[in-house]
Design a protein around this motif. Structure first.
Motif, PDB file in Angstrom:
ATOM      1  N   ILE A 195       0.853  -1.194   0.000  1.00  0.00           N
ATOM      2  CA  ILE A 195       0.000   0.000   0.000  1.00  0.00           C
ATOM      3  C   ILE A 195       0.887   1.242   0.000  1.00  0.00           C
ATOM      4  N   LEU A 196       0.579   2.182  -0.907  1.00  0.00           N
ATOM      5  CA  LEU A 196       1.231   3.486  -0.952  1.00  0.00           C
ATOM      6  C   LEU A 196       0.183   4.534  -0.578  1.00  0.00           C
ATOM      7  N   THR A 197       0.473   5.311   0.472  1.00  0.00           N
ATOM      8  CA  THR A 197      -0.445   6.347   0.959  1.00  0.00           C
ATOM      9  C   THR A 197       0.200   7.708   0.763  1.00  0.00           C
ATOM     10  N   GLY A 198      -0.560   8.651   0.243  1.00  0.00           N
ATOM     11  CA  GLY A 198      -0.115  10.033   0.094  1.00  0.00           C
ATOM     12  C   GLY A 198      -1.101  10.966   0.772  1.00  0.00           C
ATOM     13  N   LEU A 199      -0.603  11.848   1.641  1.00  0.00           N
ATOM     14  CA  LEU A 199      -1.457  12.764   2.390  1.00  0.00           C
ATOM     15  C   LEU A 199      -0.970  14.200   2.240  1.00  0.00           C
ATOM     16  N   TYR A 200      -1.896  15.119   2.115  1.00  0.00           N
ATOM     17  CA  TYR A 200      -1.624  16.554   2.127  1.00  0.00           C
ATOM     18  C   TYR A 200      -2.016  17.044   3.517  1.00  0.00           C
ATOM     19  N   GLU A 201      -1.062  17.669   4.229  1.00  0.00           N
ATOM     20  CA  GLU A 201      -1.294  18.052   5.632  1.00  0.00           C
ATOM     21  C   GLU A 201      -1.116  19.551   5.846  1.00  0.00           C
ATOM     22  N   VAL A 202      -1.921  20.092   6.749  1.00  0.00           N
ATOM     23  CA  VAL A 202      -1.805  21.483   7.191  1.00  0.00           C
ATOM     24  C   VAL A 202      -1.359  21.443   8.653  1.00  0.00           C
ATOM     25  N   HIS A 203      -0.213  22.088   8.945  1.00  0.00           N
ATOM     26  CA  HIS A 203       0.369  22.084  10.289  1.00  0.00           C
ATOM     27  C   HIS A 203       0.137  23.424  10.976  1.00  0.00           C
ATOM     28  N   ASN A 204      -0.139  23.347  12.279  1.00  0.00           N
ATOM     29  CA  ASN A 204      -0.370  24.543  13.090  1.00  0.00           C
ATOM     30  C   ASN A 204       0.390  24.417  14.401  1.00  0.00           C
ATOM     31  N   PRO A 205       1.024  25.500  14.869  1.00  0.00           N
ATOM     32  CA  PRO A 205       1.764  25.443  16.134  1.00  0.00           C
ATOM     33  C   PRO A 205       0.815  25.371  17.325  1.00  0.00           C
ATOM     34  N   ILE A 206       1.336  24.860  18.417  1.00  0.00           N
ATOM     35  CA  ILE A 206       0.612  24.846  19.684  1.00  0.00           C
ATOM     36  C   ILE A 206       1.305  25.854  20.583  1.00  0.00           C
ATOM     37  N   ASN A 207       0.586  26.893  20.978  1.00  0.00           N
ATOM     38  CA  ASN A 207       1.178  27.955  21.802  1.00  0.00           C
ATOM     39  C   ASN A 207       1.750  27.385  23.097  1.00  0.00           C
ATOM     40  N   GLY A 208       2.954  27.816  23.438  1.00  0.00           N
ATOM     41  CA  GLY A 208       3.605  27.386  24.671  1.00  0.00           C
ATOM     42  C   GLY A 208       4.294  26.040  24.574  1.00  0.00           C
ATOM     43  N   ILE A 221      -3.346   3.561  -2.495  1.00  0.00           N
ATOM     44  CA  ILE A 221      -3.517   2.601  -3.575  1.00  0.00           C
ATOM     45  C   ILE A 221      -2.564   1.448  -3.304  1.00  0.00           C
ATOM     46  N   GLY A 222      -2.979   0.258  -3.658  1.00  0.00           N
ATOM     47  CA  GLY A 222      -2.115  -0.887  -3.439  1.00  0.00           C
ATOM     48  C   GLY A 222      -2.762  -2.168  -3.900  1.00  0.00           C
ATOM     49  N   SER A 223      -2.204  -3.278  -3.460  1.00  0.00           N
ATOM     50  CA  SER A 223      -2.750  -4.581  -3.804  1.00  0.00           C
ATOM     51  C   SER A 223      -2.540  -5.532  -2.635  1.00  0.00           C
ATOM     52  N   TYR A 224      -3.366  -6.567  -2.611  1.00  0.00           N
ATOM     53  CA  TYR A 224      -3.187  -7.583  -1.591  1.00  0.00           C
ATOM     54  C   TYR A 224      -3.580  -8.945  -2.153  1.00  0.00           C
ATOM     55  N   ASP A 229      -6.405  -8.643  -5.263  1.00  0.00           N
ATOM     56  CA  ASP A 229      -7.280  -7.532  -5.606  1.00  0.00           C
ATOM     57  C   ASP A 229      -6.544  -6.215  -5.414  1.00  0.00           C
ATOM     58  N   VAL A 230      -7.104  -5.159  -5.992  1.00  0.00           N
ATOM     59  CA  VAL A 230      -6.551  -3.812  -5.878  1.00  0.00           C
ATOM     60  C   VAL A 230      -7.202  -3.121  -4.689  1.00  0.00           C
ATOM     61  N   PHE A 231      -6.407  -2.365  -3.954  1.00  0.00           N
ATOM     62  CA  PHE A 231      -6.870  -1.631  -2.783  1.00  0.00           C
ATOM     63  C   PHE A 231      -6.842  -0.147  -3.116  1.00  0.00           C
ATOM     64  N   LEU A 232      -7.955   0.552  -2.900  1.00  0.00           N
ATOM     65  CA  LEU A 232      -8.042   1.984  -3.152  1.00  0.00           C
ATOM     66  C   LEU A 232      -8.875   2.602  -2.040  1.00  0.00           C
TER      67      LEU A 232
END
Length: 157
Positions: A68-81, A95-98, A106-109
Motif C-alpha cells: 500500500i502506498l499512501t499520500g497525504l496533504y497536511e496542514v500544520h499549526n503550532p501549539i502555543n507554549g 492505492i495498493g494490492s493484496y 485484488d486492488v486496494f483503493l
C-alpha cells in the motif's frame, strides 16, 4: 445573527493567519511509521505549514501479501507554549494490492484522512509524529476503518 457570523469569520481568519507563521522547524524527514500499516515514511514541507506525507507499507507472510502506498496533504499549526510541537490535519488517498492465500488478489483503493501531533526535537535531527488515519476503503469492498493509529520516527534534513 449576521454579527455573530462576522465575528466567527474574523476570529477564524485571525487564527489561520497566525498559525501559518513559523509552523515548521524542518524541511524533510524520512523514517518509519509503526501502526496498522507499518512502513517507510517520508514527509516534505511545501511551505511553512503545508506538507506532503508519503507512506509505503509492505507486508508478506505465508498466508497474506500486501503493498500500500499512501499520500497525504497536511496542514500544520503550532501549539502555543509548546516549542517544536505542531498539530496537523489533512487528507489524501491510498492505492495498493493484496493477496490472501487460496483467494485471488485484488486492488486496494481508499480515501484517507489524518489528524495528528508532530514534534521536532530541538538540537538533534529527530522528529516524532503520532497520528490517527481514518480510511474509507473504496475497493475491493466499501468499508470505513477508524483504527489506524501510528507513530512515525524520522530523521530530519
Amino acid at each position: 445573527m449576521k454579527k455573530l457570523l462576522l465575528l466567527c469569520l474574523t476570529a477564524g481568519l485571525l487564527l489561520i493567519t497566525q498559525s501559518s507563521a513559523n509552523a515548521q522547524s524542518y524541511e524533510n524527514a524520512i523514517g518509519v511509521r509503526i501502526g496498522s500499516y507499518n512502513g517507510v515514511n517520508f514527509k516534505t514541507f511545501l511551505n511553512t505549514n503545508k506538507a506532503l506525507d508519503l507512506n509505503l507499507s509492505v507486508r508478506s507472510n505465508d498466508d497474506f501479501k500486501r503493498f500500500i502506498l499512501t499520500g497525504l496533504y497536511e496542514v500544520h499549526n503550532p501549539i502555543n507554549g509548546a516549542p517544536g510541537l505542531l498539530w496537523y490535519y489533512g487528507g489524501g488517498g491510498s492505492i495498493g494490492s493484496y493477496k490472501v492465500k487460496n483467494f485471488e488478489s485484488d486492488v486496494f483503493l481508499s480515501a484517507d484522512g489524518v489528524l495528528g501531533l508532530d514534534y521536532k526535537i530541538d538540537g538533534i535531527p529527530l522528529n516524532l509524529a503520532l497520528d490517527w488515519r481514518p480510511r474509507l476503503e473504496l475497493t475491493p469492498n466499501t468499508n470505513f476503518g477508524t483504527g489506524d493509529v501510528g507513530l512515525a520516527i524520522r530523521l530530519t534534513f
